[in-house]
Design a protein around this motif. Structure first.
Motif, short mmCIF file in Angstrom:
data_model
loop_
_atom_site.label_atom_id
_atom_site.label_comp_id
_atom_site.label_asym_id
_atom_site.label_seq_id
_atom_site.Cartn_x
_atom_site.Cartn_y
_atom_site.Cartn_z
N CYS A 12 0.80 -1.26 0.00
CA CYS A 12 -0.14 0.01 0.03
C CYS A 12 0.78 1.07 -0.09
O CYS A 12 1.29 1.71 0.84
CB CYS A 12 -1.03 -0.21 1.24
N GLU A 13 1.34 1.67 -1.11
CA GLU A 13 1.94 2.82 -1.25
C GLU A 13 1.16 4.12 -1.90
O GLU A 13 0.86 4.16 -2.87
CB GLU A 13 3.27 2.51 -2.40
N PRO A 14 0.78 5.01 -0.90
CA PRO A 14 -0.22 5.92 -1.51
C PRO A 14 0.15 6.71 -2.70
O PRO A 14 -0.64 7.11 -3.44
CB PRO A 14 0.01 7.11 -0.04
N ALA A 15 1.63 7.02 -2.85
CA ALA A 15 1.89 7.70 -4.18
C ALA A 15 1.59 6.92 -5.43
O ALA A 15 1.26 7.44 -6.26
CB ALA A 15 3.46 8.19 -4.10
N HIS A 16 1.88 5.56 -5.23
CA HIS A 16 1.57 4.71 -6.51
C HIS A 16 0.17 4.66 -6.63
O HIS A 16 -0.49 4.70 -7.88
CB HIS A 16 2.00 3.43 -6.15
N LEU A 17 -0.76 4.63 -5.50
CA LEU A 17 -2.08 4.32 -5.57
C LEU A 17 -2.59 5.67 -6.11
O LEU A 17 -3.63 5.82 -7.23
CB LEU A 17 -2.65 4.28 -4.20
N ARG A 18 -2.42 7.01 -5.75
CA ARG A 18 -2.58 8.24 -6.41
C ARG A 18 -2.50 8.25 -7.93
O ARG A 18 -3.34 8.92 -8.74
CB ARG A 18 -2.32 9.47 -5.67
#
Length: 275
Positions: free
Chosen positions: A208-214
């Motif tokens: 769960c990598e927020p930057a990749h998800l965004r």
């Protein structure tokens, strides 16, 4: 120094023999790592112990985002004889390397597809390193049209995991160990395996990598939310002890998702707090 040497070697190989030479060099390098026991996973000692314990108890292992095969190799070495391992990797460059790296492992099925909520085709952005070689581990599904910059792209096939299970392509024997690391595309992949999650409650190790998800058009609640809704406890290693979390911790990208009744039997393999 080592990284600089590898970069220089790749440039010389490309200039002399073309792109195929760098692929061969990657495969040779990985073969050396496997021989000396260094083809490992970049995880903490506690995380590796828990992953190894889960692999040793699993009836089926599913690796979503095989990349070059490090996690599949690790999990395969800790599973019981005959336990099937299914791997998914849509990036053609990474898939070719994984086939080489994992060749000879029994009960292994590698599929050159990614997972999503629906069966579809998509565009994968494939970043390149300083020599122009595709960086196989960093490819990601584009949210929108292909970029206008220098990044290479590939057309890839995406499938619903539930559909593959229903068709018999994936044959489940519980308990199921599920590893997911697909550069921000975890939410649609989870949506496409809703029946698996509801019926079998697999042990999950996920990124769960927020930057990749965004970048992919999502955010961390799109991963944590569905898992919490199903009753999962989300855990991560903090100094050798697994703590439960309700949101990502800064600097931490990998987490376990376990049902509450799955945690006590694992106490002999790992330490847990805040259960």
């Amino acid at each position: 120094m080592i990284a600089a040497g590898r970069m220089l070697t790749k440039r010389l190989l490309r200039a002399t023999f073309g792109e195929g030479a760098t692929r061969y060099a990657h495969a040779l390098y990985h073969a050396v790592l496997r021989r000396i026991g260094a083809f490992g996973v970049p995880e903490t000692a506690a995380t590796q112990r828990l992953l190894a314990a889960l692999a040793g108890q699993a009836g089926t292992i599913i690796d979503v985002g095989v990349n070059i095969g490090r996690f599949s190799w690790f999990l395969a070495r800790h599973r019981r004889p005959g336990v099937p391992l299914y791997g998914f990797e849509p990036n053609a460059e990474a898939y070719a390397l994984a086939l080489r790296n994992l060749a000879g492992l029994p009960a292994l099925t590698l599929l050159p597809v990614g997972l999503a909520e629906n069966d579809q085709t998509a565009t994968l952005a494939v970043p390149q390193d300083a020599t122009g070689t595709p960086v196989s581990g960093l490819g990601y599904i584009l949210d929108g049209p292909p970029p206008a910059d220098h990044r290479a792209t590939q057309a890839v096939t995406l499938k619903r995991l539930d559909g593959l299970i229903a068709a018999g392509t994936i044959r489940l024997a519980p308990p199921v160990l599920l590893k997911i690391d697909i550069e921000g595309y975890e939410p649609p992949a989870l949506a496409g395996m809703a029946e698996l999650l509801t019926q079998h409650h697999p042990w999950i190790f996920f990124e769960c990598e927020p930057a990749h998800l965004r970048r992919a058009g999502y955010d961390w609640p799109d991963v944590f939310g569905p898992l919490h809704h199903l009753g999962y406890v989300i855990l991560t290693d903090q100094d050798g002890v697994f703590i439960s979390v309700t949101e990502p911790i800064q600097g931490v990208v990998n987490y376990f998702a376990l049902m509450p009744d799955q945690i006590p039997p694992l106490a002999s393999f790992a330490s847990f707090a805040n259960r």
